[in-house]
Scaffold this motif. Structure first.
Motif, mmCIF file in Angstrom:
data_model
loop_
_atom_site.group_PDB
_atom_site.id
_atom_site.type_symbol
_atom_site.label_atom_id
_atom_site.label_comp_id
_atom_site.label_asym_id
_atom_site.label_seq_id
_atom_site.Cartn_x
_atom_site.Cartn_y
_atom_site.Cartn_z
ATOM 1 N N UNK A 1 0.809 7.850 5.343
ATOM 2 C CA UNK A 1 0.598 7.676 6.778
ATOM 3 C C UNK A 1 1.329 8.793 7.514
ATOM 4 N N UNK A 2 1.008 8.916 8.792
ATOM 5 C CA UNK A 2 1.732 9.833 9.662
ATOM 6 C C UNK A 2 2.641 9.027 10.564
ATOM 7 N N UNK A 3 3.922 9.376 10.584
ATOM 8 C CA UNK A 3 4.871 8.700 11.454
ATOM 9 C C UNK A 3 4.502 9.002 12.897
ATOM 10 N N UNK B 1 0.827 -1.205 0.000
ATOM 11 C CA UNK B 1 0.000 0.000 0.000
ATOM 12 C C UNK B 1 0.865 1.261 0.000
ATOM 13 N N UNK B 2 1.908 1.265 0.830
ATOM 14 C CA UNK B 2 2.796 2.424 0.897
ATOM 15 C C UNK B 2 3.489 2.670 -0.441
ATOM 16 N N UNK B 3 3.995 1.616 -1.041
ATOM 17 C CA UNK B 3 4.725 1.764 -2.295
ATOM 18 C C UNK B 3 3.808 2.141 -3.453
ATOM 19 N N UNK C 1 5.093 9.737 2.551
ATOM 20 C CA UNK C 1 4.684 9.154 1.281
ATOM 21 C C UNK C 1 5.887 8.418 0.698
ATOM 22 N N UNK C 2 5.794 7.108 0.577
ATOM 23 C CA UNK C 2 6.889 6.274 0.098
ATOM 24 C C UNK C 2 6.608 5.716 -1.301
ATOM 25 N N UNK C 3 5.734 6.359 -2.023
ATOM 26 C CA UNK C 3 5.405 5.922 -3.387
ATOM 27 C C UNK C 3 6.657 5.814 -4.236
ATOM 28 N N UNK C 4 6.784 4.696 -4.954
ATOM 29 C CA UNK C 4 7.898 4.503 -5.878
ATOM 30 C C UNK C 4 7.327 4.447 -7.288
#
Length: 323
Positions: free
Chosen positions: A160-162, A153-155, A170-173
């Protein structure tokens, strides 16, 4: 000589596959080297890549590069190169849980493992015998089960909030254009109200509206994760309902959190959770492979045919909807 046949309820692995492990990638600052398993068809070139993220299960082997053979082998036989990292959250690395930052779930590190694989995909490809020059670096999907589904989901763009810093993450690749999200977590907020909800504070503020990449969400209609939520099995369809299209949803009838046992053959976890069903595993393996072929443009009408055969009529294993 007669052609080999696949027994009912068993994923078709008639095409020979090669599986190689470990591929070791030293990573500065990571507590241990990143190790991988790569499973690919014996022949063929231009292979799309599937990064497969394991769950946070209790077994030392299944929650690692050595798990998920029922689907990894099928995907490889279907023409994909499957790369499986062992995340720091793996039970076999639990010696790190008392000292390493991010323990025990290492939610950020998990996503970074996948981007590191893509950063060094040439190195991975050249480390595996008979694989060099056979991968299509422009066709990459991420897949993940349970906690691995959250990694996917992250990728794919979910934000999310740390909980430690308050930072919006946002860790979208963008190199990943397709996804398969298997029995993954749903929404946070008031829905995250189970007795173990405090163990996943990073889910409190998950935002699926930014998960814009194409994905197939797979959920079992008997997957009631009461330790996290009282929302029932519908919680696992949130990545479909709350994210924008293009998305598809496969609901597997009668399946629990293991979707019949995708994490390993004859696994004790499947017995304990009363979720062992080879027909579910075979259907999930075939439908996910067909979906990816359709999205990558590498299959004819495999996705349509798989849906017709497995999700229609009185013997349907599940249902499919899309948007």
């Amino acid at each position: 000589m007669s052609e080999p046949t696949t027994p009912p309820g068993v994923p078709d692995r008639s095409a020979p596959v090669l599986s190689y492990a470990p591929v070791v990638l030293p990573v500065p600052g990571r507590p241990v080297d990143l190790t991988l398993r790569v499973t690919a068809p014996e022949t063929g070139s231009g292979l799309p890549v599937v990064l497969l993220s394991h769950g946070h299960g209790g077994a030392r082997g299944l929650s690692s590069e050595d798990g998920y053979a029922p689907i990894a082998s099928h995907w490889a036989a279907a023409g994909f190169a499957v790369v499986q990292p062992t995340h720091l959250s793996s039970r076999r690395l639990d010696r790190l849980w008392g000292t390493a930052p991010g323990a025990p779930l290492f939610w950020r590190s998990r996503a970074r493992d996948m981007t590191r694989v893509l950063d060094r995909l040439d190195e991975v490809e050249n480390a595996v015998p008979l694989l060099a020059g056979r991968l299509d670096h422009g066709r990459v999907a991420v897949a993940g089960h349970s906690m691995g589904g959250f990694t996917a989901e992250l990728l794919l763009g979910a934000e999310v909030t740390d909980p430690d810093t308050g930072e919006r993450v946002n860790l979208r690749d963008p190199r990943i254009t397709e996804g398969v999200v298997l029995a993954a977590p749903g929404r946070g907020g008031d829905a995250l109200n189970g007795p173990m909800a405090d163990q996943v504070p990073f889910l409190r503020d998950i935002d699926f509206s930014t998960m814009t990449a194409s994905a197939l969400v797979v959920a079992g209609d008997a997957d009631d994760s009461r330790h996290f939520t009282d929302a029932g099995p519908a919680w696992h369809r949130d990545p479909y309902d709350l994210a924008p299209g293009p998305k598809a949803l496969l609901t597997v009838f009668g399946a629990g959190h293991l979707l019949g046992g995708i994490q390993g053959y004859d696994a004790a976890e499947s017995h304990m959770l009363d979720d062992e069903n080879p027909a579910h595993v075979a259907a999930v393996a075939r439908l996910t492979a067909a979906y990816l072929h359709g999205r990558f443009g590498s299959g004819d009408d495999a996705w349509r045919r798989a849906r017709e055969e497995l999700t229609t009529g009185p013997d349907a294993v599940g249902s499919v909807e899309s948007k």
